[in-house]
Design a protein around this motif. Structure first.
Motif, PDB file in Angstrom:
ATOM      1  N   ARG A 117       0.833  -1.208   0.000  1.00 16.59           N
ATOM      2  CA  ARG A 117       0.000   0.000   0.000  1.00 16.59           C
ATOM      3  C   ARG A 117       0.863   1.252   0.000  1.00 16.59           C
ATOM      4  NH1 ARG A 117      -1.138   2.950   4.178  1.00 16.59           N
ATOM      5  NH2 ARG A 117      -0.684   1.273   5.660  1.00 16.59           N
ATOM      6  N   VAL A 118       1.849   1.312   0.912  1.00 20.05           N
ATOM      7  CA  VAL A 118       2.649   2.529   1.013  1.00 20.05           C
ATOM      8  C   VAL A 118       3.536   2.699  -0.214  1.00 20.05           C
ATOM      9  CG1 VAL A 118       4.676   1.581   2.206  1.00 20.05           C
ATOM     10  CG2 VAL A 118       3.946   3.909   2.669  1.00 20.05           C
ATOM     11  N   GLN A 119       3.967   1.603  -0.831  1.00 19.53           N
ATOM     12  CA  GLN A 119       4.777   1.720  -2.041  1.00 19.53           C
ATOM     13  C   GLN A 119       3.951   2.278  -3.200  1.00 19.53           C
ATOM     14  OE1 GLN A 119       6.455  -1.920  -3.680  1.00 19.53           O
ATOM     15  NE2 GLN A 119       8.375  -0.855  -4.113  1.00 19.53           N
ATOM     16  N   ARG A 120       2.693   1.827  -3.333  1.00 14.76           N
ATOM     17  CA  ARG A 120       1.822   2.375  -4.378  1.00 14.76           C
ATOM     18  C   ARG A 120       1.603   3.873  -4.168  1.00 14.76           C
ATOM     19  NH1 ARG A 120      -1.151  -2.410  -3.446  1.00 14.76           N
ATOM     20  NH2 ARG A 120      -2.630  -1.207  -2.161  1.00 14.76           N
ATOM     21  N   GLU A 121       1.354   4.251  -2.923  1.00 12.22           N
ATOM     22  CA  GLU A 121       1.133   5.668  -2.629  1.00 12.22           C
ATOM     23  C   GLU A 121       2.380   6.494  -2.920  1.00 12.22           C
ATOM     24  OE1 GLU A 121       0.011   5.636   1.423  1.00 12.22           O
ATOM     25  OE2 GLU A 121      -2.008   4.822   1.066  1.00 12.22           O
ATOM     26  N   PHE A 122       3.530   5.962  -2.600  1.00 11.49           N
ATOM     27  CA  PHE A 122       4.781   6.691  -2.825  1.00 11.49           C
ATOM     28  C   PHE A 122       5.021   6.906  -4.315  1.00 11.49           C
ATOM     29  CE2 PHE A 122       9.432   6.482  -3.557  1.00 11.49           C
ATOM     30  CZ  PHE A 122       9.801   7.642  -2.901  1.00 11.49           C
ATOM     31  N   LEU A 123       4.800   5.887  -5.129  1.00 14.74           N
ATOM     32  CA  LEU A 123       5.057   6.007  -6.563  1.00 14.74           C
ATOM     33  C   LEU A 123       4.088   6.974  -7.238  1.00 14.74           C
ATOM     34  CD1 LEU A 123       5.842   2.271  -7.435  1.00 14.74           C
ATOM     35  CD2 LEU A 123       7.456   4.149  -7.156  1.00 14.74           C
ATOM     36  N   LYS A 124       2.898   7.172  -6.642  1.00 17.95           N
ATOM     37  CA  LYS A 124       1.936   8.128  -7.203  1.00 17.95           C
ATOM     38  C   LYS A 124       2.191   9.555  -6.732  1.00 17.95           C
ATOM     39  CE  LYS A 124      -1.829   4.754  -7.577  1.00 17.95           C
ATOM     40  NZ  LYS A 124      -3.172   4.384  -7.060  1.00 17.95           N
ATOM     41  N   ASP A 125       3.044   9.728  -5.731  1.00 17.02           N
ATOM     42  CA  ASP A 125       3.290  11.040  -5.140  1.00 17.02           C
ATOM     43  C   ASP A 125       4.278  11.804  -6.017  1.00 17.02           C
ATOM     44  OD1 ASP A 125       3.798  13.226  -3.605  1.00 17.02           O
ATOM     45  OD2 ASP A 125       4.653  12.135  -1.906  1.00 17.02           O
ATOM     46  N   THR A 126       3.833  12.870  -6.656  1.00 17.44           N
ATOM     47  CA  THR A 126       4.717  13.624  -7.557  1.00 17.44           C
ATOM     48  C   THR A 126       5.844  14.305  -6.794  1.00 17.44           C
ATOM     49  OG1 THR A 126       3.238  15.531  -7.395  1.00 17.44           O
ATOM     50  CG2 THR A 126       2.898  14.011  -9.247  1.00 17.44           C
ATOM     51  N   ILE A 149      13.543   5.812  -8.038  1.00 17.79           N
ATOM     52  CA  ILE A 149      12.428   5.338  -7.216  1.00 17.79           C
ATOM     53  C   ILE A 149      11.968   3.948  -7.645  1.00 17.79           C
ATOM     54  CG2 ILE A 149      11.664   7.696  -6.817  1.00 17.79           C
ATOM     55  CD1 ILE A 149       9.390   7.224  -8.763  1.00 17.79           C
ATOM     56  N   HIS A 150      12.372   3.506  -8.842  1.00 11.70           N
ATOM     57  CA  HIS A 150      11.934   2.206  -9.348  1.00 11.70           C
ATOM     58  C   HIS A 150      12.996   1.116  -9.147  1.00 11.70           C
ATOM     59  CE1 HIS A 150       8.398   4.006 -11.177  1.00 11.70           C
ATOM     60  NE2 HIS A 150       9.174   4.927 -11.732  1.00 11.70           N
ATOM     61  N   TRP A 151      14.108   1.471  -8.503  1.00  9.61           N
ATOM     62  CA  TRP A 151      15.134   0.449  -8.259  1.00  9.61           C
ATOM     63  C   TRP A 151      14.571  -0.659  -7.380  1.00  9.61           C
ATOM     64  CZ3 TRP A 151      20.877   1.922  -7.184  1.00  9.61           C
ATOM     65  CH2 TRP A 151      21.427   2.510  -8.325  1.00  9.61           C
ATOM     66  N   LYS A 152      14.673  -1.884  -7.879  1.00 11.78           N
ATOM     67  CA  LYS A 152      14.297  -3.035  -7.076  1.00 11.78           C
ATOM     68  C   LYS A 152      15.478  -3.439  -6.196  1.00 11.78           C
ATOM     69  CE  LYS A 152      10.314  -3.178  -9.090  1.00 11.78           C
ATOM     70  NZ  LYS A 152       9.126  -2.666  -8.375  1.00 11.78           N
TER      71      LYS A 152
END
Length: 738
Positions: free
Chosen positions: A117-126, A427-430
């Motif tokens: 959940r928090v990862q989805r929110e972070f990736l949507k945060d401009t 931000i997309h580094w796995k």
């Protein structure tokens, strides 16, 4: 009890009375607090005699007499026990086990639903702002939940008999190296502001250090990763000031280490004297919350992932009482390569291995049908768990001659440099990408392999170890891309260098401990450097420097360096100085190896000679650093050897196993497993500096029980996929024959 407790009793009767009182206390304590008979035969240390092997249980088979008889046949010591799962079967069979998830699952390692959940929110945060951590570790309710979980897990007498306790697996502020800024909760921000007051003393000092305009401590907010990148990465690195970001990352590492320490103390109150720590630790990262230099001060049970040299880092930083395990996973090369891995971890000093997992050990969970992999590994597990193997643990590792400084501020700064040109891609580094793209992970592993290939005993040290003063046995201190260091640390290094050797590779001391750029390296004068151009040949984690056809294996680090009047330039690459030597006042020397050492990992197995290895061998000999024992393996492909030496009063134990692994290499850089399999087994030769009498530590049928006396050279039979430990008895008679 003293004489005052015995009142007016005549003196001659007082010893008798004291004895009777003590005996009565013992009898009463046995009546009031009965001693549990369950597990009486299970000592606090494991009942195995050598390497402890624990099968990680996955659903089936169920623990019981049938399983333990099958494990006996396969040379496996015991199992794990998860959290509140029953442990009576292990206890009844007198089997060692470690207890995992002692502090529960889902808090120290965030539950999947929270994390996703928090990862989805972070990736949507401009704005990519810093975020509160789900289940914030500063909240009283969360800490209380962790404490209740420990109480619940340890309420069982059987579970309290575990050999070691893992608070949880893959503990982290977030999800290991994944880059999300935790934890911007109100609780942590309040604690952070109090921490800043102690660190800086005044708001004026903070404003000057951070380069911010703030009127009150109560208004101070650290900068998130994206905010500091927007503020600083548009500038040249020689003008960077990352303090508002780095200070908060350091604070969170300190808080996370304190949380783990507090929980470990709660466990030790219930079960004193047992190892407590965590499993599944990864490489240093600004976002994981784990600073290995901190957590190894107080915890004493670790199962680190051996990536980027972390296994060796933890092995030498952890206290002597600490217990290290590793997890044996299936290898693409098959059981032969897994046997070699077991030998390697044993020779390195790990006390145990977690065998992953029961579904790979028994077909369809049937204990009567062990898999072929289990049957092939069984002889090695029996051998390394045997009585003979105990001699390896009982002997003392030979004292290291070289120390490598591990700098957490440098780890943070190199992450920023590695991602400097990534835009928002960082931000997309796995997790695996973060391992492979880290130049500092690669540099750490390269230095480890360089010293291991030279067969030089070494250790890692913290900055505070250097400030206190290194042992006299340490003749060389290596600064591996130590780009950030404080003034007190720099002064301590100067003092050490007066009588010893300090060896740095590139970018040394260009920032302070808060990650504020300096106008010049803080140790440039000690190394005799003049920086005409402040530039590095690494772009991100990729080397893009000028090549020299004379030395294609060497990679220039900083092209803008020149030697001052106090230093001598000993080698040049592509027209640039690559090696500086600066003598010191009392016989020491400062050596600046202006090279990117990460290249070595991909070339170290190409042959017995390598220009960087030969160069380092010569530099170490100048400081009288030589291997105590040397081993050589000939043939094609050439393989480097891991050689570890332990000693008793009159005996040397020499462990030898091939050492080709490197975890930070790309797939196209790794050795061909097929070629390795075809090349094995081969023999090696061992050289000693003195005479003695040699025999194998493990008296297996393939080796004679004794060998004739020797002087300086003798052959040792070595099967590289299995390994060898040789016992050398040094006797007066043998020495006289030299």
């Amino acid at each position: 009890m003293d004489d005052a407790d015995l009142g007016d009793l005549p003196f001659r009767f007082r010893p008798i009375a004291r004895t009777l009182c003590i005996a009565s206390v013992i009898l009463l304590s046995g009546w009031l607090f009965p001693i549990s008979s369950a597990g009486q035969d299970l000592p606090s240390s494991p009942p195995t005699r050598g390497l402890l092997s624990l099968l990680w249980m996955k659903n089936s088979p169920q623990p019981g007499p049938d399983l333990f008889r099958a494990l006996d046949a396969l040379g496996v010591s015991g199992t794990n026990v998860a959290g509140t799962a029953p442990a009576k079967a292990q206890l009844a069979a007198h089997r060692p086990f470690y207890l995992e998830h002692t502090a529960g699952k889902g808090i120290l390692y965030l539950a999947d639903e929270c994390w996703e959940r928090v990862q989805r929110e972070f990736l949507k945060d401009t704005a990519l702002a810093g975020r509160p951590r789900p289940r914030c570790l500063a909240q009283e309710s969360v800490r209380a939940q962790l404490s209740r979980r420990i109480e619940q897990v340890l309420d069982s007498k059987a579970r309290r008999q575990a050999w070691a306790f893992s608070l949880d697996d893959e503990v982290s502020l977030g999800r290991r190296r994944t880059p999300i800024d935790f934890c911007f909760s109100p609780e942590h921000l309040r604690l952070f502001r109090a921490w800043l007051r102690l660190r800086y003393g005044s708001l004026k000092a903070l404003r000057q250090m951070w380069d911010v305009d703030v009127d009150r401590f109560e208004d101070v907010v650290p900068l998130s990763t994206q905010a500091i990148r927007r503020r600083e990465l548009t500038k040249s690195p020689d003008r960077w000031n990352l303090a508002p970001w780095s200070d908060f990352r350091e604070f969170m590492e300190e808080r996370f280490a304190r949380t783990l320490d507090d929980l470990a103390r709660e466990v030790r109150r219930k079960v004193p004297g047992k190892p407590v720590g965590f499993s599944g630790g990864g490489t240093p990262s600004p976002f994981s919350g784990i600073d290995w230099g901190r957590v190894t001060r107080t915890l004493d049970f670790f199962e680190p992932y051996d990536q980027g040299g972390v296994g060796e880092l933890v092995r030498t930083l952890a206290p002597p009482r600490a217990v290290l395990f590793h997890t044996l996973m299936p290898h693409p090369g098959g059981p032969a390569f897994e046997r070699r891995e077991l030998w390697e971890r044993f020779i390195r000093g790990d006390k145990g291995v977690v065998l992953w997992n029961s579904s790979l050990w028994f077909q369809e969970g049937d204990v009567r049908r062990p898999t072929q992999r289990a049957r092939l590994l069984a002889p090695t597990l029996r051998l390394l768990g045997s009585k003979d193997a105990a001699a390896w643990y009982a002997a003392r590792p030979i004292a290291p001659q070289v120390a490598i400084l591990e700098s957490q501020p440098s780890n943070r700064l190199h992450w920023m440099l590695d991602t400097r040109f990534d835009g928002r891609a960082w931000i997309h580094w796995k997790d695996q990408e973060a391992l492979m793209q880290s130049s500092q992970n690669r540099a750490r592993e390269a230095w480890i392999k360089l010293l291991e290939d030279l067969q030089i005993p070494f250790c890692f040290v913290r900055p505070e170890d250097v400030l206190r003063g290194l042992p006299k046995a340490i003749r060389v201190l290596i600064l591996p891309r130590t780009i950030a260091m404080s003034d007190p640390l720099a002064n301590a290094i100067r003092t050490y260098c007066l009588e010893n050797t300090v060896l740095a590779d590139m970018q040394t001391g260009l920032f302070d401990e808060h990650l504020r750029s300096r106008s010049r390296g803080v140790l440039d004068d000690m190394f005799g450097l003049e920086r005409k151009l402040r530039r590095c040949t690494l772009q991100g984690s990729t080397w893009k420097g000028p090549a020299d056809p004379r030395f294609p294996a060497l990679c220039l680090g900083e092209p803008g360096l020149e030697a001052s009047d106090t230093a001598t330039s000993m080698r040049s690459l592509a027209g640039h100085p690559a090696l500086f030597v600066c003598p010191q006042a009392r016989g020491g020397r400062a050596v600046y190896l202006n090279l990117w050492v990460g290249r070595y990992l991909a070339e170290r197995c190409h042959g017995p000679r390598h220009v960087l290895r030969d160069e380092l061998r010569g530099l170490l000999r100048l400081s009288d650093v030589r291997p105590p024992v040397t081993a050589e393996m000939d043939g094609s492909p050439w393989l480097p050897l891991l050689v570890r030496v332990r000693t008793t009063r009159d005996t040397l134990l020499v462990g030898i196993v091939p050492n080709w692994d490197a975890t930070t290499l790309a797939s196209n850089e790794r050795l061909d497993i097929t070629a390795l399999r075809d090349a094995l087994p081969r023999a090696a030769r061992v050289r000693l500096p003195r005479a003695g009498r040699m025999r194998p530590l493990f008296l297996v049928p393939t080796n004679p029980k004794d060998r004739p006396p020797f002087r300086s050279k003798f052959p040792v039979s070595l099967t590289p996929t299995i390994g060898e430990i040789v016992r050398i008895d040094i006797t007066d008679e043998d020495v006289r024959t030299k």
